[in-house]
Every structure is written in C-alpha cells, then in structure tokens.
Design an enzyme around this catalytic site. Structure first.
Site, PDB file in Angstrom:
ATOM      1  N   ASP A 180       4.107  -0.175 -10.500  1.00  0.00           N
ATOM      2  CA  ASP A 180       5.498   0.067 -10.904  1.00  0.00           C
ATOM      3  C   ASP A 180       6.433  -0.147  -9.708  1.00  0.00           C
ATOM      4  OD1 ASP A 180       7.637   0.815 -12.468  1.00  0.00           O
ATOM      5  OD2 ASP A 180       7.291   2.961 -12.269  1.00  0.00           O
ATOM      6  N   LYS A 183       8.405  -6.335  -8.966  1.00  0.00           N
ATOM      7  CA  LYS A 183       7.741  -7.043 -10.065  1.00  0.00           C
ATOM      8  C   LYS A 183       7.005  -8.295  -9.573  1.00  0.00           C
ATOM      9  CE  LYS A 183       9.628  -3.696 -11.773  1.00  0.00           C
ATOM     10  NZ  LYS A 183       8.858  -2.461 -11.663  1.00  0.00           N
ATOM     11  N   GLU A 240      13.456   2.814 -19.908  1.00  0.00           N
ATOM     12  CA  GLU A 240      13.598   4.263 -19.800  1.00  0.00           C
ATOM     13  C   GLU A 240      14.977   4.800 -20.191  1.00  0.00           C
ATOM     14  OE1 GLU A 240      12.313   2.268 -17.503  1.00  0.00           O
ATOM     15  OE2 GLU A 240      13.467   2.317 -15.636  1.00  0.00           O
TER      16      GLU A 240
HETATM   17  C1  LIG Z   1      10.523   1.555 -10.417  1.00  0.00           C
HETATM   18  S1  LIG Z   1      10.470   2.492  -8.975  1.00  0.00           S
HETATM   19  C2  LIG Z   1       9.020   3.490  -9.210  1.00  0.00           C
HETATM   20  C3  LIG Z   1       9.192   4.558 -10.247  1.00  0.00           C
HETATM   21  C4  LIG Z   1       8.089   5.573 -10.274  1.00  0.00           C
HETATM   22  N1  LIG Z   1       6.796   4.947 -10.443  1.00  0.00           N
HETATM   23  C5  LIG Z   1       8.314   6.542 -11.418  1.00  0.00           C
HETATM   24  O1  LIG Z   1       8.073   6.163 -12.561  1.00  0.00           O
HETATM   25  O2  LIG Z   1       8.762   7.662 -11.164  1.00  0.00           O
HETATM   26  C6  LIG Z   1       9.945   1.312  -7.779  1.00  0.00           C
HETATM   27  C7  LIG Z   1       9.689   1.873  -6.385  1.00  0.00           C
HETATM   28  O3  LIG Z   1       8.850   0.938  -5.715  1.00  0.00           O
HETATM   29  C8  LIG Z   1       9.238   0.822  -4.361  1.00  0.00           C
HETATM   30  N2  LIG Z   1       8.783  -0.500  -3.930  1.00  0.00           N
HETATM   31  C9  LIG Z   1       9.339  -1.706  -4.251  1.00  0.00           C
HETATM   32  N3  LIG Z   1       8.595  -2.704  -3.747  1.00  0.00           N
HETATM   33  C10 LIG Z   1       7.554  -2.123  -3.112  1.00  0.00           C
HETATM   34  C11 LIG Z   1       6.422  -2.640  -2.427  1.00  0.00           C
HETATM   35  N4  LIG Z   1       6.217  -3.962  -2.296  1.00  0.00           N
HETATM   36  N5  LIG Z   1       5.545  -1.756  -1.902  1.00  0.00           N
HETATM   37  C12 LIG Z   1       5.737  -0.425  -2.050  1.00  0.00           C
HETATM   38  N6  LIG Z   1       6.786   0.126  -2.699  1.00  0.00           N
HETATM   39  C13 LIG Z   1       7.668  -0.717  -3.232  1.00  0.00           C
HETATM   40  C14 LIG Z   1      10.738   1.009  -4.385  1.00  0.00           C
HETATM   41  O4  LIG Z   1      11.201   1.464  -3.138  1.00  0.00           O
HETATM   42  C15 LIG Z   1      10.924   2.019  -5.518  1.00  0.00           C
HETATM   43  O5  LIG Z   1      11.003   3.322  -4.995  1.00  0.00           O
END
Ligand SMILES: C[S@@+](CC[C@H](N)C(=O)[O-])C[C@H]1O[C@@H](n2cnc3c(N)ncnc32)[C@H](O)[C@@H]1O
Length: 258
Positions: A180, A183, A240
């Site tokens: 998550d 993408k 959501e």
């Molecule tokens: C959609 S949110 C996650 C929501 C969480 N899973 C929830 O449902 O409560 C995406 C998160 O992924 C982190 N993120 C984005 N790209 C990433 C990466 N390549 N590696 C680790 N974290 C990443 C962002 O900082 C963000 O906080």
C-alpha cells in the site's frame, strides 16, 4: 458544505471537500507523503484525545470518525479494511510485512485480527509518518506487535538487509504482505521479496489501490501468473471514505516457483 456532505459520518456518495483539498495537495503529497495541512498530526492528536487507551478497536473507530467528520486520509479505510481483516483472519499469519505505514491505520486493523504471537513490520520512508503511527500504536496498546521500519525496499538493499539482520526475515518465513505504498513500486518490491526467497507456498499478498491511483503493471503480472506462481482474487470495492470512486484490492496466494 462539509456538514451536508459528511452528514452523520457515513460514507458520502460524492467527493468531499477534504478529499478535493487532498487532490489539490497532490504535489506536496507525492513529495512529502503528507497532505501539507497538518492533518496527519491532527489525526494522532484526535486519536489520543478521543480513543480509550489500550483499546485497538476504539483507536480504529476514532481514525474512521476523524476521516468522515474532519479530513479524508489515504488510509485503507473501513470498507477496504474489512477485505484486509478477512484475508489476515483466513491466512492466520505469524510474520506480516506492510509496505506503506502512513499513520498506522491498516497496521491497527492487522494487529486486531492477527493470531496471538504474530508480528507486523511496516515499512515507511517518511520518518514523520512513522512517528505519527508509533504514537497511535502506543496509545492503542499494539506497540509490542507492530514495528515501523523507516526505509524503502527500493533503496538498494539497505532496508532489505535491515529486515534480515535485525528483524529475523529469512528464507520462507514471511506469511503475509500488505502492499500500500508507491503504486509504481508494487511489482519491483514484490520481486525483491521473491528474490530474497522470503515467501513460501501459501504466503498471501494483498494489494490496495490497484484501480485508483492504479497499479496496472502489478495487476497484469498477477493476471499473467494466474495458476502458475499466484492465485488471485480481485475484490471490487471503493476508494476510502466515499462511495463514488471504485477501487480494486487484489488478494494473491503464492503457489511457489513453477
Ligand atoms: C497509502 S499510504 C499507506 C496507508 C496505510 N497502509 C493505511 O492504510 O493506513 C502510503 C504510504 O507509503 C509511503 N511510501 C510511499 N512510497 C514508499 C516506498 N517506496 N517505500 C516505503 N514507503 C513508501 C508514504 O510515505 C505513505 O505514508
């Protein structure tokens, strides 16, 4: 306008102002992974003020309440959260990995349904988000079952090495993965996990947002590998905290190398 759109704290069938505000803040969001109006810190303050300490269900309720009544957040949310809950309950995993912690909402949901003794490691590259999640987890009483690791599987091996050296990730011992985060990183990060050999036959991988914002390469990979390396169920659902926009969650069972 907001009270009209969000009346009763129910999923509105149309876009909400705070969702549009989030869309306007997309550039900031993609750079900092926070919306830019302080809603992530405000969420943690809200949970600490409105949820009973040590009660994970009440923390989940408070997050959803904040998202319906104040600001939309990019959590998996209550509707898609049920798909995640059901997949974890079915899989009965001992070791879980999440890619993308944000404010720790999906980790709360996972911690609530994980079997006794199970542990979730959640990877987040924005240290500020990991801190917010830890505050919420401490308050909810799940900090002993959930660990935030600041990093990214795409950082050239540092985070993957940290998982194996410091957190016991080893061949065939990863039972469940929730993807998550970025993408575009869904497929490369899954391939990194496969390359390390951490998955085993029966490992379940759930991926959010496959339709919106969309992970077409990941979906095409799962379709191409159907019945060979993976068996996938596509769950039609909604983005959501509203009912206008449709989304897709993929639940895939690893069948092993063909
Ligand atoms: C959609 S949110 C996650 C929501 C969480 N899973 C929830 O449902 O409560 C995406 C998160 O992924 C982190 N993120 C984005 N790209 C990433 C990466 N390549 N590696 C680790 N974290 C990443 C962002 O900082 C963000 O906080």
């Amino acid at each position: 306008m907001r009270s009209l759109l969000e009346a009763g704290g129910k999923r509105a069938p149309f876009l909400r102002w705070s969702a549009l505000r989030m869309a306007f803040g997309m550039r900031h969001l993609m750079r900092e992974w926070q919306v830019g109006d302080g809603r992530e810190d405000a969420l943690a303050d809200y949970v600490l003020a409105h949820a009973c300490p040590g009660d994970v269900s009440d923390a989940i309720r408070a997050v959803d309440e904040f998202c319906y009544q104040r600001s939309v957040m990019m959590n998996v949310g209550d509707e898609k959260g049920l798909i995640l809950d059901t997949a974890i309950t079915r899989a009965q995993p001992s070791r879980l990995l999440e890619l993308g912690t944000y404010c720790g909402y999906s980790a709360l949901r996972a911690a609530r349904v994980m079997p006794p003794g199970a542990h979730l490691w959640s990877i987040e590259f924005a240290a500020a988000n990991a801190e917010i999640a830890r505050r919420i987890w401490d308050h909810a009483g799940v900090a002993d079952r959930v660990t935030a690791v600041v990093g990214s599987l795409g950082d050239g091996g540092t985070t993957l090495d940290c998982l194996s050296n410091d957190h016991g990730f080893a061949e065939g011992n990863l039972d469940f993965v929730f993807i998550d985060h970025d993408k575009a990183a869904y497929l490369p990060d899954l391939e990194s996990l496969l390359k390390r050999g951490w998955l085993h036959r029966g490992t379940v991988v759930v991926a959010d947002n496959v339709k919106i914002p969309g992970a077409p390469k990941y979906r095409a990979y799962m379709q191409a590998e159907e019945g060979r390396m993976w068996r996938t169920t596509e769950h039609p659902t909604h983005v959501e905290y509203q009912t206008l926009l449709k989304d897709l969650v993929l639940e895939s069972e690893y069948l092993g190398q063909p």
